[in-house]
Design an enzyme around this catalytic site. Structure first.
Site, mmCIF file in Angstrom:
data_model
loop_
_atom_site.group_PDB
_atom_site.id
_atom_site.type_symbol
_atom_site.label_atom_id
_atom_site.label_comp_id
_atom_site.label_asym_id
_atom_site.label_seq_id
_atom_site.Cartn_x
_atom_site.Cartn_y
_atom_site.Cartn_z
ATOM 1 N N LYS A 438 0.743 -1.153 -0.126
ATOM 2 C CA LYS A 438 -0.179 0.098 0.066
ATOM 3 C C LYS A 438 1.096 1.318 -0.096
ATOM 4 O O LYS A 438 1.411 1.597 1.028
ATOM 5 C CB LYS A 438 -0.907 0.096 1.316
ATOM 6 C CG LYS A 438 -2.139 -1.155 1.128
ATOM 7 C CD LYS A 438 -2.335 -1.774 2.323
ATOM 8 C CE LYS A 438 -2.979 -3.055 2.183
ATOM 9 N NZ LYS A 438 -2.640 -4.036 3.150
ATOM 10 N N TRP A 443 -2.538 0.377 -4.188
ATOM 11 C CA TRP A 443 -2.062 -0.683 -4.263
ATOM 12 C C TRP A 443 -1.130 -1.045 -5.355
ATOM 13 O O TRP A 443 -1.158 -0.824 -6.275
ATOM 14 C CB TRP A 443 -3.189 -1.653 -4.165
ATOM 15 C CG TRP A 443 -4.093 -1.653 -3.140
ATOM 16 C CD1 TRP A 443 -4.016 -0.544 -1.880
ATOM 17 C CD2 TRP A 443 -4.967 -2.605 -2.365
ATOM 18 N NE1 TRP A 443 -5.019 -0.996 -0.918
ATOM 19 C CE2 TRP A 443 -5.490 -2.131 -1.201
ATOM 20 C CE3 TRP A 443 -5.463 -3.857 -2.988
ATOM 21 C CZ2 TRP A 443 -6.609 -2.817 -0.762
ATOM 22 C CZ3 TRP A 443 -6.322 -4.543 -2.242
ATOM 23 C CH2 TRP A 443 -6.793 -4.212 -1.043
#
Lengths: 540, 540
Positions: A438, A443
């Protein structure tokens, strides 16, 4: 109102009866643990399975008893699959690659009553024997002449047990929901967890994988399951082969390139199944000897993502379609599959490979969805990614003798993977949920980065983990094991990756290491690495 | 011990959900009863099936209610298949080719609550309406503009019903043993008998027919079911198409050669299913226009034995493999199939055709055996022939609201056929049990003689029956309908047959007739003929 159709349960014994009646002369070929090739037909196999069932009965085995196996892919292991489940007992395949303490944990947790063991694994068993408190007998899967010297007492001989029995045995009928086989996961954390397959789930799964838009198995196929029978029942392939009367070729203990090539060539294998590592070995060997795998039409790859270089190598050097599949022990395993469809085959290769790299579409029976952290379903647009949930008649609804309610939510199993689903139904694994990085709220897929790095000829193994970063919370670093004698710098690697992944995905550091830590079954232990490298970017 | 896998029932609604999610853009094309072509996707179909379920709910339909259809193969009939069964009611397909008194018998016997009827069949229904005591409504499958003038009162309009409803509907979950569809046999004696399929039997059967060694259906297929949806659910093909996301092409009311050819060519059909008569028409038309069916890879023929001349014509003129299949209403219908296997394809044609003429091998799920009159099982040697019994999860265990214990013996259904089974598992129908001719203690197949006679270019239709004989108890006579303008004598015929069948099988007489009696569905009424010709040989 109930339908008025025959109430015939789907039982594993029925598969064998089908093959015996309709494809009596179809062959089962097996490289033996003792050396040499064993060859017989479904007719012969059926007789021996009945002898085995009689022998087990004499040993006091009852329906529901767990019978352990520590064995390679051979005809004897196949006989145990059919004979043990056929009589209503449970085939518990133990993975010999696990650490010894995991092996004894599993056998005790399952309360195995008998253990069938290949010659290879007798030494592994010797130091454990005292801890295996539920076992009433150990059977060595060989004949009298090959029975080993061992510190284990009262070892039984497989061939002697069978020889003593008649092949007259009526397979019992019972509920198709009855347990048929037991397989433990080899998770990266905690104790292995057991998945208890039923006759129903096993047969519905076998039917499904035979479909032309799955693996396409028929009486025409010659199947080589290199994926071990102790690993999610060799992906169900022995059941599927029996369901269709396909010829089956078992590699025994030899899964090196030369041995596989010899079997494939001699037996004219059309379909082979295995994890990427196996194929790396075979492909390298084929390059070395400058030959191609002519009889093989498709290779099923699962267990880990197939790198695009492998898809390409199989296609362009060997004219073999790599069927990319995804699944887990908890899903029997078939979840999704990138089948050798007409559409796929008609695409230009450059367009096809990226699609083939996806894990594919579900087959009827399986439903997938992706959800966010609040459980809200996400769009099937190929972009949104979230937790992958799966349901279907061959998906586990709980673990054997363990409570893990967090994995089973409202009739869905949480796979622990993060994935996208595109409008054409193709699912792509982004990452394991715990491994996804993250960075500044966005992501990054560690798997995709690793695969991109693997494309560099100097790279033997790659691993990407997220580590703490002052500004972005977490940033990727790339760990690399170089091939012997190869040289490559951090700058070379970054340059190589540039253009292959989004710019902000480029790792903040490339670290060259001598080796990477693995579980007993070869999975990267990223947790350990994350601990080790946690402050790597902070310290610099 | 029970397995721990998800308890997901196999429901027909799940097929539709699968196709909608994974193959949303796959097409369903339909020639409309009103004229023109209708074209939409599984996504569109799914919405309309939900609208239909809402409409049925509003009309008071409950789970277990029988909903009749008198309809051609169209997308609306497909919506009824999915919508009615999906909501837990029962799709009762009525065969419009039956005699009117049989139609009213069937609708009353089933206690149909609603009847959905194509425009074509409204006139057929008008004189019957008074006798249909259980019907609460008749829905004409068309839009407002096409609603017919009719003596029937209160006719509902299909499209209006759907238009009034939302496409928001959650398919209910219930036991997979629940009844899904009802189809009556069109036997040659007595009243039609109902077979009540369950969701489970329907789906297991659909899975089975998709197998590569059955019909080989996948998302790559474009399927043309010419076999009517009122005839054993179009052999299950609409379910199988949905299970795989295959493109489906419905011929509507036009099953003549030119119409079929146009659809096949425009839609690039790869697989077509139908009875021999249909293919006779299409093949004759193709000869006439001197074209070939290029997109089609295989044609499934069932309902009656395919003559070798048809197998040959498809192969040698059109490069199409004729998949010969056998089954009955009571078997869903797939019993056996001569699939397009590698083995079959690699044979020289002269060797292949005789094998292809056999009805084929069972697919996993089905078990067959042949027994003598005392129920003793006979050898699978391809020579011994006896009563053919069948069992499996898609075989009826009883008839709907009728007792016929003589057909259901110890878990087996007695097919009423006489057959051989060879060591390779291939079954061949010798004859219907009541039609087989017993000559001096030996049996003669009336079907085989008829097919041999059909090979003569002057013969339009042939029929062989056994009649009384002083010395041999029974001897065959051959009845022939000549083609228009063709001439042929008894001696010509006997000469033609000589060498094609055993000498003692040669008929004792050849009788030329203008026509032969048939049931409503085109089956020869041999019983009537046997009565008529009983003393034919005695009188001479």
């Amino acid at each position: 109102m109930q339908g008025q159709m025959m109430n015939r349960p789907l039982l594993i014994s029925g598969l064998l009866e089908y093959a015996e009646q309709v494809y009596p002369n179809s062959e089962i070929v097996s490289r033996q643990v003792e050396g040499g090739i064993h060859r017989y037909t479904y007719t012969d196999a059926g007789k021996r399975c009945r002898q085995l069932a009689n022998a087990l009965t004499k040993l006091g085995v009852e329906q529901g008893d767990r019978i352990g196996t520590l064995a390679w892919n051979t005809n004897r292991h196949y006989e145990l699959y059919m004979g043990v489940s056929g009589m209503g007992a449970i085939t518990h395949t133990v993975n010999p690659r696990l650490f010894p303490e995991q092996i004894s944990y599993i056998i005790n947790h399952a309360e195995d009553r008998l253990l069938f063991v290949d010659l290879t694994f007798v030494p592994l068993l010797e130091p454990l024997a005292d801890q295996l408190t539920t076992l009433q007998g150990i059977v060595v899967m060989t004949d009298r002449a090959h029975m080993p010297e061992s510190s284990l007492e009262g070892l039984l001989c497989y061939e002697e047990l069978l020889d003593a029995e008649s092949d007259d045995y009526d397979w019992p009928t019972f509920s198709e929901e009855s347990a048929a086989a037991l397989c433990y996961t080899s998770g990266t954390t905690g104790n292995p967890k057991g998945v208890l397959y039923s006759h129903r789930s096993t047969i519905l799964h076998a039917q499904a994988i035979c479909q032309p838009q799955a693996i396409n198995i028929s009486c025409d196929s010659t199947i080589l399951p290199v994926v071990p029978m102790f690993h999610v029942c060799a992906w169900g392939s022995p059941y599927a082969a029996t369901l269709t009367g396909a010829k089956m070729v078992f590699p025994g203990p030899q899964m090196d390139g030369p041995s596989l090539h010899e079997l494939i060539e001699t037996e004219k294998v059309t379909l082979a199944l295995g994890v990427p590592t196996i194929w790396m070995g075979l492909l390298a060997y084929m390059d070395e000897i400058g030959k191609t795998l002519d009889s093989v039409e498709s290779v099923v790859v699962g267990g880990a993502a197939a790198p695009v270089s492998m898809i390409q190598k199989f296609q362009e050097t060997h004219d073999i379609f790599l069927i990319h599949a995804w699944g887990m022990t908890e899903t029997s395993p078939l979840g999704t599959i990138s089948s050798c469809s007409r559409e796929m085959k008609s695409m230009p290769l450059a367009e096809r490979y990226p699609l083939q790299q996806k894990q594919g579409r579900p087959i009827y029976g399986v439903s997938l969805k992706i959800v966010d952290d609040d459980g809200v379903e996400l769009a099937r647009d190929g972009v949104a990614f979230g937790r992958l949930l799966i349901t279907g008649p061959w998906v586990a609804e709980s673990y054997f003798r363990e409570d893990h309610p967090e994995n089973f939510i409202d009739g869905w199993f949480d796979t622990g993977d993060v994935a996208t689903i595109d409008p054409q139904g193709y699912m792509q694994i982004v990452d394991r949920r715990k491994d996804v990085i993250k960075s500044g709220g966005e992501w990054i897929s560690s798997i995709e980065l690793e695969n991109a790095a693997l494309g560099h000829p100097a790279v033997a193994e790659s691993c990407v983990i997220g580590v703490a970063h002052k500004k972005w919370d977490e940033r990727p670093i790339l760990l690399i094991v170089k091939k012997l004698g190869e040289a490559i710098s951090q700058d070379d690697m970054i340059e190589f990756l540039t253009g292959k992944v989004a710019k902000w995905w480029l790792p903040d550091a490339v670290v060259f290491v001598d080796e990477l830590p693995h579980t007993a079954t070869g999975k990267l232990l990223k947790m350990t690495l994350r601990e080790e490298y946690q402050s790597y970017l902070l310290d610099r």
